[in-house]
Motif scaffolding. Structure first.
Motif, PDB file in Angstrom:
ATOM      1  N   ILE A 146       0.866  -1.166   0.000  1.00 15.46           N
ATOM      2  CA  ILE A 146       0.000   0.000   0.000  1.00 15.46           C
ATOM      3  C   ILE A 146       0.907   1.221   0.000  1.00 15.46           C
ATOM      4  N   ILE A 147       0.662   2.159  -0.909  1.00 15.71           N
ATOM      5  CA  ILE A 147       1.439   3.392  -0.951  1.00 15.71           C
ATOM      6  C   ILE A 147       0.512   4.544  -0.588  1.00 15.71           C
ATOM      7  N   ASP A 148       0.740   5.115   0.593  1.00 22.10           N
ATOM      8  CA  ASP A 148      -0.047   6.256   1.039  1.00 22.10           C
ATOM      9  C   ASP A 148       0.627   7.525   0.548  1.00 22.10           C
ATOM     10  N   THR A 149      -0.149   8.430  -0.035  1.00 21.37           N
ATOM     11  CA  THR A 149       0.396   9.671  -0.594  1.00 21.37           C
ATOM     12  C   THR A 149      -0.189  10.869   0.155  1.00 21.37           C
ATOM     13  N   PRO A 150       0.488  12.013   0.125  1.00 23.27           N
ATOM     14  CA  PRO A 150      -0.071  13.212   0.765  1.00 23.27           C
ATOM     15  C   PRO A 150      -1.381  13.622   0.116  1.00 23.27           C
ATOM     16  N   GLY A 151      -2.275  14.195   0.906  1.00 21.60           N
ATOM     17  CA  GLY A 151      -3.517  14.700   0.347  1.00 21.60           C
ATOM     18  C   GLY A 151      -3.253  15.852  -0.606  1.00 21.60           C
ATOM     19  N   VAL A 152      -4.046  15.941  -1.653  1.00 25.56           N
ATOM     20  CA  VAL A 152      -3.882  17.013  -2.646  1.00 25.56           C
ATOM     21  C   VAL A 152      -5.210  17.734  -2.826  1.00 25.56           C
ATOM     22  N   ARG A 153      -5.124  18.987  -3.291  1.00 25.03           N
ATOM     23  CA  ARG A 153      -6.340  19.765  -3.550  1.00 25.03           C
ATOM     24  C   ARG A 153      -6.605  19.917  -5.042  1.00 25.03           C
ATOM     25  N   SER A 154      -5.659  19.475  -5.870  1.00 21.95           N
ATOM     26  CA  SER A 154      -5.886  19.518  -7.313  1.00 21.95           C
ATOM     27  C   SER A 154      -5.131  18.360  -7.956  1.00 21.95           C
ATOM     28  N   PHE A 155      -5.641  17.926  -9.073  1.00 22.21           N
ATOM     29  CA  PHE A 155      -5.001  16.838  -9.818  1.00 22.21           C
ATOM     30  C   PHE A 155      -4.954  17.263 -11.272  1.00 22.21           C
ATOM     31  N   GLY A 156      -3.877  17.995 -11.641  1.00 22.72           N
ATOM     32  CA  GLY A 156      -3.764  18.529 -12.982  1.00 22.72           C
ATOM     33  C   GLY A 156      -3.523  17.449 -14.018  1.00 22.72           C
ATOM     34  N   LEU A 157      -4.043  17.691 -15.226  1.00 24.33           N
ATOM     35  CA  LEU A 157      -3.934  16.718 -16.316  1.00 24.33           C
ATOM     36  C   LEU A 157      -3.252  17.319 -17.541  1.00 24.33           C
ATOM     37  N   ALA A 158      -2.373  18.311 -17.322  1.00 26.77           N
ATOM     38  CA  ALA A 158      -1.729  18.966 -18.459  1.00 26.77           C
ATOM     39  C   ALA A 158      -0.877  17.999 -19.271  1.00 26.77           C
ATOM     40  N   HIS A 159      -0.429  16.913 -18.652  1.00 26.44           N
ATOM     41  CA  HIS A 159       0.449  15.966 -19.347  1.00 26.44           C
ATOM     42  C   HIS A 159      -0.321  14.976 -20.205  1.00 26.44           C
ATOM     43  N   ILE A 160      -1.633  15.013 -20.167  1.00 32.11           N
ATOM     44  CA  ILE A 160      -2.454  14.038 -20.892  1.00 32.11           C
ATOM     45  C   ILE A 160      -3.146  14.721 -22.065  1.00 32.11           C
TER      46      ILE A 160
END
Length: 335
Positions: A254-268
């Motif tokens: 299980i990989i726990d990651t820091p909480g985020v407020r945005s998930f940008g998709l500029a790379h897609i």
């Protein structure tokens, strides 16, 4: 050296020192082979130090200079040399990064061209979404789904805080995708979740305050991942976990990651965003080339499907928001 007739000093080329460029040693393209490197798994990254699991021993390492400025992230399989004892105050070196099977990426926002690799070599993305406090965020979930499909990860929707809100609207929204999901509350025993995680490498992603680290602490007692509540004024979660960490669970990770407020998709690419909505993408194949799926797009099969009622209006609206925000036309900061 020579002198003039008046006794003055006359300089010639022999008096000029020529400094060799790049030092006295010739440059070489040869690099150490490190045939003795032992494979390890990066389980945490902290200020230029990499915690690696090598033959079951946790080892702290630094990055070898020959690796350059390339990033090393949690989940990477690496070659490690040096002191592999794991004793306090010892430091090994990461000299090689194996080819990644998968990469989960995001950008800071939809206009930022810089990709940020979150983790490597995962095969499943658990999208954690609370049903209340903070309110459900379908747009954030949609973004994570697009990133999961782009990375080749199987998505899993984890609906938390079911004691505070009904899961029915979210379940109904994602039912057309056949998206696997679990409903969780402080009272239940998590019995439905471990079967989805066993023998997988699963990345947990979610906005701040949705209960992601609390969930990890319940799955792996003693982990003590930092948790926090929600700001009563803004309704936003407070950032608690500050770095990703990989934890062993059920024959996998299980990989726990820091909480985020945005998930940008500029790379897609926008076309790939449409592919993140399989039921819409199937219909979009009948659209004209370079169709923008906008209200004024001529002969748009998606718009026709929406008008005919064969496509879910909420799903189409979510896709439209992603496409317009990807083009920088709409602010998409998540709460």
């Amino acid at each position: 050296m020579s002198r003039t007739q008046g006794g003055g000093r006359h300089m010639d080329e022999r008096d000029v020192r020529v400094r060799a460029r790049g030092g006295s040693k010739p440059r070489t393209s040869n690099r150490p082979k490190h045939a003795d490197a032992v494979e390890g798994l990066v389980t945490a990254v902290d200020r230029g130090r990499y915690r690696c699991l090598v033959d079951g021993v946790p080892v702290v390492a630094m990055k070898a200079r020959e690796l350059g400025r390339g990033s090393i992230v949690v989940g990477d399989r690496v070659g490690v040399v040096g002191d592999l004892s794991g004793r306090p105050d010892t430091l090994a070196r990461v000299v090689r990064v194996k080819e990644r099977r998968s990469v989960l990426r995001r950008t800071a926002d939809d206009t930022d061209p810089v990709e940020r690799i979150i983790v490597a070599n995962a095969d499943q993305l658990a999208i954690v979404c609370s049903l209340a406090d903070p309110e459900p965020q379908p747009r954030f979930v949609d973004r994570c789904l697009v990133a999961a499909y782009d990375a080749g990860l199987e998505p899993l929707l984890c609906l938390t805080k079911a004691d505070l809100g009904s899961p029915a609207p979210m379940v109904r929204l994602y039912e057309p995708l056949g998206l696997p999901y679990v409903v969780l509350s402080p009272e239940n025993d998590l019995s439905d979740l471990p079967e989805h995680l066993t023998r997988h490498t699963t990345v947990f992603v979610g906005s701040s305050g949705v209960g992601k680290s609390t969930l990890v602490n319940r799955l792996i007692p003693g982990t003590e991942r930092a948790v926090g509540g929600v700001n009563t004024v803004t309704g936003r979660g407070r950032h608690t976990s500050t770095s990703a960490v990989a934890l062993q669970f059920g024959g996998g990770w299980i990989i726990d990651t820091p909480g985020v407020r945005s998930f940008g998709l500029a790379h897609i690419d926008p076309a790939e965003i449409v592919e993140g909505f399989p039921e819409i993408a199937e219909v979009a194949r009948d659209c004209p080339e370079d169709c923008g799926h906008r209200p004024d797009s001529p002969d748009c099969a998606v718009r026709k499907g929406l008008a005919a009622g064969t496509l879910d209006a909420d799903r189409v609206a979510s896709l439209m928001r992603l496409l317009t925000s990807r083009e920088g036309e709409e602010e998409t900061t998540e709460q």
